[in-house]
Design an enzyme around this catalytic site. Structure first.
Site, PDB file in Angstrom:
ATOM      1  N   CYS A  29       0.522  -0.969   0.233  1.00 53.34           N
ATOM      2  CA  CYS A  29      -0.123  -0.225   0.155  1.00 53.34           C
ATOM      3  C   CYS A  29       1.050   1.058   0.237  1.00 53.34           C
ATOM      4  O   CYS A  29       1.781   1.163   0.899  1.00 53.34           O
ATOM      5  CB  CYS A  29      -1.096   0.208   1.004  1.00 53.34           C
ATOM      6  N   ARG A 141      -2.687  -9.390   1.288  1.00 52.28           N
ATOM      7  CA  ARG A 141      -3.056  -8.332   2.096  1.00 52.28           C
ATOM      8  C   ARG A 141      -3.459  -8.931   3.663  1.00 52.28           C
ATOM      9  O   ARG A 141      -4.553  -8.852   3.894  1.00 52.28           O
ATOM     10  CB  ARG A 141      -4.770  -7.647   1.782  1.00 52.28           C
ATOM     11  N   CYS A 259      -8.512   7.180 -16.107  1.00 50.35           N
ATOM     12  CA  CYS A 259      -6.721   8.166 -15.743  1.00 50.35           C
ATOM     13  C   CYS A 259      -5.782   8.066 -16.669  1.00 50.35           C
ATOM     14  O   CYS A 259      -5.585   8.714 -17.984  1.00 50.35           O
ATOM     15  CB  CYS A 259      -6.948   9.667 -14.373  1.00 50.35           C
ATOM     16  N   CYS A 265      -3.740  14.242 -18.060  1.00 53.06           N
ATOM     17  CA  CYS A 265      -4.351  13.567 -16.347  1.00 53.06           C
ATOM     18  C   CYS A 265      -5.168  14.615 -16.086  1.00 53.06           C
ATOM     19  O   CYS A 265      -5.247  16.071 -16.765  1.00 53.06           O
ATOM     20  CB  CYS A 265      -3.610  12.564 -15.706  1.00 53.06           C
ATOM     21  N   CYS A 280      -3.899  14.918  -7.339  1.00 58.57           N
ATOM     22  CA  CYS A 280      -3.650  13.432  -7.974  1.00 58.57           C
ATOM     23  C   CYS A 280      -4.146  12.136  -6.631  1.00 58.57           C
ATOM     24  O   CYS A 280      -2.771  12.378  -5.648  1.00 58.57           O
ATOM     25  CB  CYS A 280      -2.945  12.600  -9.154  1.00 58.57           C
ATOM     26  N   ASP A 281      -4.632  11.092  -6.214  1.00 53.90           N
ATOM     27  CA  ASP A 281      -4.146  10.354  -5.370  1.00 53.90           C
ATOM     28  C   ASP A 281      -3.260  10.181  -5.407  1.00 53.90           C
ATOM     29  O   ASP A 281      -2.378   9.603  -4.331  1.00 53.90           O
ATOM     30  CB  ASP A 281      -5.476   9.225  -5.680  1.00 53.90           C
ATOM     31  N   CYS A 322       8.714   7.475 -26.973  1.00 58.04           N
ATOM     32  CA  CYS A 322       6.950   7.653 -27.136  1.00 58.04           C
ATOM     33  C   CYS A 322       6.037   8.207 -27.720  1.00 58.04           C
ATOM     34  O   CYS A 322       5.089   7.490 -28.270  1.00 58.04           O
ATOM     35  CB  CYS A 322       6.346   7.793 -25.577  1.00 58.04           C
ATOM     36  N   CYS A 325       5.877   5.863 -30.937  1.00 63.24           N
ATOM     37  CA  CYS A 325       5.821   4.737 -30.733  1.00 63.24           C
ATOM     38  C   CYS A 325       3.749   4.490 -31.207  1.00 63.24           C
ATOM     39  O   CYS A 325       2.828   5.217 -31.647  1.00 63.24           O
ATOM     40  CB  CYS A 325       4.933   4.601 -29.176  1.00 63.24           C
ATOM     41  N   CYS A 331      -1.976   4.051 -25.211  1.00 65.60           N
ATOM     42  CA  CYS A 331      -1.071   4.153 -24.014  1.00 65.60           C
ATOM     43  C   CYS A 331      -1.588   4.827 -23.230  1.00 65.60           C
ATOM     44  O   CYS A 331      -1.898   5.501 -22.155  1.00 65.60           O
ATOM     45  CB  CYS A 331       0.162   3.503 -24.357  1.00 65.60           C
TER      46      CYS A 331
END
Length: 389
Positions: A29, A141, A259, A265, A280-281, A322, A325, A331
């Protein structure tokens, strides 16, 4: 039932009403370390006053007829049902006739008849974190006492089914279960889960090295290709895998429901229990703090130049490899938090899982083209199951 997909909404902020508190201690986590973010706070729970301020302001900020609230952890059910009953009452108070939807993520171990009755009565969608069969799930977990959690999660799922609550599975793919995609997939089919979200674990230790529990690129590529082979033969339109849905969306040229696969984002912020809002989280760090709802409005923070730049950087900082690509459209460099390896020509910012994704997109390309054509001609994409490639 629908998968948790907030990106049709103009402003989206996840709520963390219990801070980083959790009754489990999952070894992978990333959020446990966030407990150190507020070391001087004795109470890590959202006040009723702050809850009301957020709900009123969040609803007022929306420009669509539907408003989606997402309740995220730590563990959300450490707040008692009365807290969420207050939230529902406030949503009705300030909703002004709009359709209010709620989804909540939980590890499932604290679910009771009371919780499930509440979810069913108020039509909440529940995302349950479960990492496949017991052997895989219990490997990482564990609860805070080092005891396995699988049986408690399954009891929670049984209660959700008993009360007819809509729920999704939110499963993590790590180094341990990453070599067993079919066992993983068949387990979820066996327990009657039709909406699946598989998330690859990629975390780094403070010294910058990838942790031992992270899935590697080869594993991830093999995992999703093998799973896709099973799904595309007999499960299209019956079982819904978020990654496959997002891939088809990108093939169609429409915004995906996750996202990480989008071109930019910054659409999904997060508000902590004390009103602090972050970009963002996965970027709940001081340098990504946008402000606090007590002193700044959500619109000011989420549409600020700083947040706009954060979101656009996903595309503008892509390395040359990228940009060249053929699968960039599918992606989009995936999640920026995973961009920390070098490209073939020594550039930084290549996604750690790049080789796995490239293998997947190359493998599924003919199937995606076929399903895209079916949709464009108003035929069901499930027709792909009748075709040999």
């Amino acid at each position: 039932m629908a998968t948790i997909s907030p990106f049709s909404h103009p402003l989206y902020v996840m709520l963390k009403p219990a801070g980083a508190r959790c009754n489990l201690r999952c070894k992978y986590c990333y959020y446990l370390e966030k407990e150190l973010l507020y070391p001087d706070d004795k109470v890590h729970t959202m006040s009723d006053e702050l809850l009301e301020k957020f709900i009123r302001e969040y609803i007022d900020s929306q420009t669509t007829g539907e408003v989606l609230f997402t309740w995220h952890g730590g563990e959300t059910l450490l707040r008692q049902p009365d807290f969420y009953r207050k939230a529902v009452a406030l949503q009705k108070k300030y909703g002004s006739g709009r359709h209010i939807a709620n989804c909540i993520q939980t590890n499932g171990t604290l679910l009771t008849d009371e919780w499930c009755h509440f979810f069913r009565e108020n039509h909440w969608l529940v995302g349950v974190s479960i990492d496949g069969p017991q052997t895989f799930h219990d490997h990482y977990r564990m609860d805070r006492h080092g005891m396995p959690s699988f049986q408690h999660v399954m009891q929670g799922i049984e209660l959700l089914n008993k009360y007819g609550v809509d729920w999704n599975a939110m499963a993590v793919v790590n180094d341990y279960n990453g070599d067993h995609p079919l066992e993983f997939y068949h387990f979820f089919k066996d327990i009657g889960c039709h909406y699946l979200q598989f998330t690859p674990v990629v975390e780094r230790s403070p010294d910058g090295n990838v942790t031992s529990f992270s899935v590697n690129a080869q594993q991830w590529g093999n995992f999703i290709c093998t799973l896709f082979n099973e799904w595309v033969k007999e499960d299209v339109g019956v079982y819904f895998v978020q990654l496959f849905d997002a891939t088809l969306a990108n093939w169609m040229g429409i915004t995906p429901g996750v996202c990480t696969m989008g071109r930019s984002c910054g659409h999904a912020g997060v508000m902590e229990y004390n009103g602090d809002v972050y970009a963002c989280d996965h970027f709940v760090f001081p340098e990504y703090k946008l402000g606090n709802i007590r002193t700044n409005t959500l619109v000011e923070m989420m549409y600020s130049p700083r947040q706009q730049a954060f979101g656009q950087a996903k595309h503008t900082t892509l390395p040359r490899q990228c940009q060249q690509c053929p699968y960039l459209f599918a992606c989009n460099g995936e999640c920026p938090k995973n961009r920390f390896v070098q490209t073939e020509d020594g550039e930084e910012r290549l996604n750690y899982l790049c080789k796995g994704y490239r293998k997947f997109f190359n493998h599924v390309a003919p199937y995606m083209e076929y399903m895209k054509n079916e949709l464009l001609n108003q035929r069901p994409p499930s027709n792909v199951m009748k075709v040999s490639f």
